[in-house]
Design an enzyme around this catalytic site. Structure first.
Site: not given
Ligand code: DON
Length: 556
Positions: A95, A366, A408, A438, A457-458
């Protein structure tokens, strides 16, 4: 896992997979990814003797080139690995991190109010990328082939170019304004300043050079030396706050995934700093208290919505980077807590998020791929640059597209992310911190089979997984094709509404949920691009399933 060696099929039988609909071919390995060129790369690597970890690195690199609006060297994400030889299951957390110079004021506008655009467009919205370090980590710890071999197909695609498809056109249309305003970005991703037509060839020689530096020097080819210097210089010239030290300091973190028992299945998924598995765990544990096999579709939807409402509430309340904040993971994932949360569900009526205990008032794109090899090794990886084309800018002439993952974070009380998510202090920005995600790469193991699954898809990612899992485990056991294609609805606690995909639910279903008190809102478009590989224990077949939405250019 050894029983999944499918050597009885003889020579390697490649499962050509994905991009719209399943290819139910028996084989020893399979790749499901969002782009057929990347899927081909993964299959070729495994056909040449590489394992799932080799394929994962090669697929991630290929996607960085041919699906640049979804993921890339300038982004980050999570890889969930299963190693057959010893059963190790581990998350490689790649991340993005916040640069050291970030302060609570970094994203305030002149009026001292949070500046939403500053955290979405341009270099300031970019976190320190993690994907290059994640790829290098996997090569050094799990792969069997050298990085230069695994990057070669991506380098070739970057140099020779790839043809734009309808998804590219949709993503470029979404971000055209930002990209056009920045000449180096327009030069790479647009056609004479406009959105390219399908079939237009995108060549990325600058990105090829960055990949070559990695092929020669591993992660340090990206995070140190000439490329790092160029990246930082460009980011700063464009108003960003990176330093060379930020890049040199970037570390991948190996973490234990969360393991949840759900009926007779074992669900393993990526947890903090992704909220995914912890929200999913709560929702599954709540659902487990109900028999869903025979319920009608309205009652089923009602229970899913109520479970999600509760899980997403705790995302807002408690969740953030576990290296910075104390998150009560054990309590949130416990059976006792699920009992308490389930008890507050009224079977006939929507609870209403405002009515939940402990109401919280503060406040594409994503890609996912799934891989199984002939040894039973598995990889589920969700990688991102956040919005389509990330920050909408490349770092000068490196060709590296920057993420806008700083979005985010919860940048202020009641300031929602691009996915309408709010958060608490737990997800406030801080130097070196990872923003709450997420993304939820997941394994599901049951007596029937093993599923490797995930989706972009957030904020809707977690819901999509819950819907697919409930279908594949409760309603139509083992029917993965159906679970992946399923019509989708979504509830994330706040805003207190059930969004549903347009044109795919009956008016009667919508009316019945309305009558139960749910605030039903038809979405403008369909969402997600789920990619799954399934090992059927009875037959030993390994099959890849691609979301049919991936075919028609659904964005996020
Ligand atoms: O980490 C997250 O949750 C987001 N940055 C993911 C964004 C995403 O899935 C975009 N979608 N298609």
């Amino acid at each position: 896992m050894q029983r999944f060696l499918v050597r009885s099929f003889g020579a390697v039988l490649v499962v050509v997979a994905s991009m719209g609909g399943p290819r139910a071919l028996a084989g020893s390995h399979a790749v499901a990814s969002a782009h057929p060129l990347a899927t081909d790369v993964g299959n070729q690597i495994m056909a040449a003797g590489g394992n799932a970890f080799d394929a994962a690195v090669a697929v991630a690199a290929a996607l960085a080139v041919v699906e640049p609006f979804s993921s890339g060297l300038g982004g980050g994400g999570f890889f969930l690995l299963h190693r057959a030889q010893d059963g190790l299951q581990v998350t490689v957390d790649a991340r993005e991190t916040a640069p050291a110079a970030v302060t609570p004021e970094t994203f305030l506008g002149a009026d001292d109010k949070p500046d939403i655009r500053a955290v979405l467009d341009g270099a300031r919205s970019a976190g320190i990328p993690g994907t290059p370090a994640g790829m290098d980590w996997i090569v050094r710890h799990y792969a069997s082939l050298p990085l230069r071999t695994l990057l070669a197909p991506a380098i070739r695609l970057a140099r020779e170019g790839f043809a734009v498809d309808s998804r590219y056109v949709a993503a470029a249309t979404f971000r055209e304004g930002v990209m056009r305003a920045h000449a180096p970005t327009a030069a790479v991703f647009l056609d004479q300043g406009g959105v390219p037509a399908p079939g237009f060839l995108i060549k990325q020689p600058q990105l090829a050079r960055v990949l070559e530096a990695m092929a020669a020097h591993g992660a340090s080819g990206f995070y140190q030396g000439e490329i790092a210097h160029q990246l930082v210089t460009a980011v700063r010239q464009q108003g960003g706050i990176w330093s060379e030290q930020d890049l040199a300091n970037y570390q991948v973190i190996e973490r234990s995934p969360l393991v949840i028992g759900y009926r007779d299945a074992r669900v393993t998924c990526v947890t903090l700093p992704s909220s995914g598995c912890l929200v999913l765990a709560q929702a599954l544990q709540i659902l487990q208290r109900f028999d869903l096999s025979q319920t009608d579709s309205t009652r089923h939807a009602h229970l899913l919505i109520e479970a999600l409402r509760r899980g997403y509430q705790d995302r807002v309340r408690y969740m953030g980077d576990p290296d910075f904040v104390e998150v009560p993971v054990e309590r949130l994932a416990s059976a006792a807590y699920a009992d308490q949360r389930a008890a507050s569900i009224d079977l006939e009526r929507a609870t209403g998020s405002e009515a939940l205990d402990g109401i919280v008032r503060e406040g594409s794109n994503t890609t996912h791929f799934s891989i199984v090899d002939g040894h039973g090794n598995r990889v589920a990886a969700t990688l991102s640059v956040n919005l389509p084309f990330g920050a909408g800018v490349v770092a000068g002439d490196t060709g590296v597209l920057l993420n806008d993952t700083m979005n985010d974070f919860a940048i202020g009380a009641s300031v929602a992310t691009a996915y309408s998510l709010t958060g608490s202090a737990a997800n406030a920005v801080a130097p070196g911190k990872r923003p709450l995600s997420s993304m939820t790469p997941t394994f599901v193991e049951s007596a029937r089979g093993v599923l490797v699954i995930g989706t972009p898809g957030g904020s809707r990612i977690i819901t999509m997984l819950l819907l697919a899992l409930s279908e594949a485990l409760d309603r139509r056991p083992g029917d993965i094709e159906h679970a992946v294609a399923l019509p989708r609805f979504h509830h994330q606690y706040m805003p207190d509404r059930v969004e549903y995909e347009p044109g795919v639910f009956s008016a009667e279903w919508v009316d019945r949920l309305k009558a139960m008190g749910h605030n039903m809102q038809e979405g403008k478009r369909r969402w997600g691009n789920m990619q799954a590989v399934y090992i059927d224990r009875a037959t030993g077949t390994v099959t890849a399933y691609g979301d049919p939405r991936g075919k028609v250019g659904v964005l996020f």
